[in-house]
Design an enzyme around this catalytic site. Sequence first.
Site, PDB file in Angstrom:
ATOM      1  N   THR A 112      43.293  39.269  32.765  1.00  0.00           N
ATOM      2  CA  THR A 112      42.682  37.500  31.984  1.00  0.00           C
ATOM      3  C   THR A 112      43.880  36.217  32.757  1.00  0.00           C
ATOM      4  OG1 THR A 112      42.087  38.265  30.118  1.00  0.00           O
ATOM      5  CG2 THR A 112      43.182  36.412  29.930  1.00  0.00           C
TER       6      THR A 112
ATOM      7  N   GLY B 173      45.537  42.001  27.907  1.00  0.00           N
ATOM      8  CA  GLY B 173      44.552  40.649  27.497  1.00  0.00           C
ATOM      9  C   GLY B 173      43.750  40.143  26.589  1.00  0.00           C
TER      10      GLY B 173
ATOM     11  N   ALA C  64      42.055  34.646  35.648  1.00  0.00           N
ATOM     12  CA  ALA C  64      41.104  34.521  35.702  1.00  0.00           C
ATOM     13  C   ALA C  64      41.112  33.065  36.102  1.00  0.00           C
ATOM     14  CB  ALA C  64      39.868  35.079  34.285  1.00  0.00           C
ATOM     15  N   GLN C  65      39.970  32.202  36.995  1.00  0.00           N
ATOM     16  CA  GLN C  65      40.380  30.777  36.925  1.00  0.00           C
ATOM     17  C   GLN C  65      38.479  30.163  36.301  1.00  0.00           C
ATOM     18  OE1 GLN C  65      40.310  30.907  41.346  1.00  0.00           O
ATOM     19  NE2 GLN C  65      41.899  30.859  41.775  1.00  0.00           N
TER      20      GLN C  65
ATOM     21  N   ARG D 132      26.530  37.038  42.608  1.00  0.00           N
ATOM     22  CA  ARG D 132      27.895  37.274  43.508  1.00  0.00           C
ATOM     23  C   ARG D 132      27.409  38.481  44.358  1.00  0.00           C
ATOM     24  NH1 ARG D 132      32.462  37.089  39.099  1.00  0.00           N
ATOM     25  NH2 ARG D 132      32.913  34.811  39.132  1.00  0.00           N
TER      26      ARG D 132
ATOM     27  N   ASP E 286      43.367  52.231  33.912  1.00  0.00           N
ATOM     28  CA  ASP E 286      44.050  53.628  33.334  1.00  0.00           C
ATOM     29  C   ASP E 286      42.889  53.890  32.031  1.00  0.00           C
ATOM     30  OD1 ASP E 286      46.355  53.428  34.704  1.00  0.00           O
ATOM     31  OD2 ASP E 286      47.102  51.092  33.497  1.00  0.00           O
TER      32      ASP E 286
ATOM     33  N   ARG F 220      28.108  42.160  37.129  1.00  0.00           N
ATOM     34  CA  ARG F 220      27.551  40.912  36.188  1.00  0.00           C
ATOM     35  C   ARG F 220      27.675  39.540  36.521  1.00  0.00           C
ATOM     36  NH1 ARG F 220      33.076  37.608  35.641  1.00  0.00           N
ATOM     37  NH2 ARG F 220      33.749  38.781  37.300  1.00  0.00           N
TER      38      ARG F 220
ATOM     39  N   GLU G 226      28.099  27.949  37.840  1.00  0.00           N
ATOM     40  CA  GLU G 226      28.564  29.750  38.008  1.00  0.00           C
ATOM     41  C   GLU G 226      27.308  30.079  39.185  1.00  0.00           C
ATOM     42  OE1 GLU G 226      33.442  29.852  37.187  1.00  0.00           O
ATOM     43  OE2 GLU G 226      31.883  31.188  36.389  1.00  0.00           O
TER      44      GLU G 226
ATOM     45  N   HIS H 152      36.778  42.802  42.430  1.00  0.00           N
ATOM     46  CA  HIS H 152      37.230  41.876  41.643  1.00  0.00           C
ATOM     47  C   HIS H 152      36.877  42.519  40.370  1.00  0.00           C
ATOM     48  CE1 HIS H 152      37.581  38.134  39.511  1.00  0.00           C
ATOM     49  NE2 HIS H 152      36.213  38.275  39.613  1.00  0.00           N
TER      50      HIS H 152
ATOM     51  N   HIS I 106      34.120  39.887  45.179  1.00  0.00           N
ATOM     52  CA  HIS I 106      34.229  38.200  44.439  1.00  0.00           C
ATOM     53  C   HIS I 106      33.506  38.130  46.019  1.00  0.00           C
ATOM     54  CE1 HIS I 106      34.830  34.142  44.016  1.00  0.00           C
ATOM     55  NE2 HIS I 106      35.179  34.569  42.364  1.00  0.00           N
TER      56      HIS I 106
ATOM     57  N   GLU J  22      37.562  44.965  30.266  1.00  0.00           N
ATOM     58  CA  GLU J  22      36.704  45.255  31.354  1.00  0.00           C
ATOM     59  C   GLU J  22      36.520  46.596  31.094  1.00  0.00           C
ATOM     60  OE1 GLU J  22      37.391  45.134  36.327  1.00  0.00           O
ATOM     61  OE2 GLU J  22      37.844  43.657  35.062  1.00  0.00           O
TER      62      GLU J  22
ATOM     63  N   GLY K 106      36.134  30.210  34.032  1.00  0.00           N
ATOM     64  CA  GLY K 106      36.240  30.475  33.139  1.00  0.00           C
ATOM     65  C   GLY K 106      35.488  31.126  31.656  1.00  0.00           C
TER      66      GLY K 106
END
Length: 531
Positions: free
Chosen positions: A43, A14, A46-47, A286, A219, A382, A118, A347, A240, A371, A49
């Site tokens: 990645t 990613g 991801a929408q 969130r 993993d 986060r 956001e 999420h 999310h 992550e 930004g």
Amino acid sequence: MSSPIYDVLIIGSGAAGLSLALRIADRSRVAVLSKTTLTETNTFYAQGGISAVLDAEDSIESHIQDTLNAGAGLCDPDIVRLVVSLGKECIDWLLERGVPFTEANSENGAQHLHLTREGGHTHRRVVHAADATGRAVESSLAQHVRAHPNIDIFEFHNAVDLITARKIGLEGNRVLGAYVLDTRAHVVKTFRARLIALATGGASKVYLYTSNPDIATGDGIAMAWRAGACIANMEFIQFHPTCLYHPHARSFLISEAVRGEGGKLLLPDGSPFMHRFDPREELAPRDIVARAIDHEMKRLGVDCVYLDISHKPADFIKSHFPTIYARCLELNIDMTSQPIPVVPAAHYICGGVRTDHRARTDVPGLYAIGETACTGLHGANRMASNSLLECLAFAKLAAEDIVMTLPETPPPPDLPEWDESKVTDSDEEVVVAHNWDEIRRFMWDYVGIVRTNKRLQRALRRVELLKQEIAEYYGNFRVTSDLLELRNLVIVADLIIRSALSRKESRGLHFTLDYPHTNDNEPPRDTVICP
């Protein structure tokens, strides 16, 4: 025959893994492992930004304060300042590599990067490429990685385990390499490396409902744990608030930017409700929004709530959210004229492999970025769009440390080859499928958005039994990708449950009815579990 030696083995492809590879490849020989194709990563999906201070009305101090506020007292202030201060430099680095960020015109006609806002942010500071930022970043980085002569790419290679000195009877516990399953050739290979970086992404597939792709099975966290690394803050799972609720839209996220641009959350009767939970309404962090939605769904017995931005002009919606608009339209939902049905879904995991300010873990020679890591940036929650910033910043920090460390790091010795002389092909694959399903269901039911001690104890009893079953199965049969992921997921589930049980308060993303308030009588503490 000895396997080749790499200077650095990067497990994961990613934004974190590819950024690290590009930053060190001019001065080292690098191998990048990808579980499937190079770009099939968190990645890529991801929408929203990347948060960075670029506007004259914004400031580093404001970004720091917003991050600390969202983190509910558990952020490391020094790490927050370090990462936030690297924001502009990281964006410039991506621009130099051709990432096509969305631009806007100033009043004087000059172009600049468009910034959106956001949840949790007090300013517009989210750089984006329409509503497909991750795709733009991942595609650009992958193109450069494929072209670099010092980077060897191994797609469809799933890491089985790290090889440490202790595991092969040597002194110390330095990482020496990894066993890796070539999923197309169905053989386990031995990779040797001076240094190893885990960049395997998150673990939200441990839950039944998630925004993550199928590869997000924890993993790196599980491998680091088995190698002797400490794991921190696994109880903080970010759900999310707004995943598309539709039987044919598994894992499709409705970006937080929709709320950032004025989208309103509505009950089925069309009435708003966020004002009853937080004065920031739809722009609250969130965890607050997800719990509010969860509360209203349970109170009313409904399957979803609705996110409505149809009061904005249709052209505005189509230009700002082309990916979301097109996907919704495929499902006969026109977001320019009707609300989108949404539900919360797992999420992001704020915890992970504990690292220092250079991405180093407790295991010598082992780094963790993205992550997979718990760096101290996110604390108990986060803030939106700080995750890709963390990937980029810690790739830079790890790269600087790796470049300094490599000259004094000896090559690994010859390593024993993978031994499967005492195992057979499985004739009970149904066991893997059944156990996978059981883990994800009890984690959703018992270790979800709202928790209790009774639910957590139920989950702990089930995970203990499953750990035994899976270990026995792993010892008797040849490895497959499904088995490796199941083996990792059960460790992640166990770590989340044990971490949640040990926190006797509600803080950030961890909310329990048995301790509904934050404990302000003593300093906040991380939850650290060591092997």
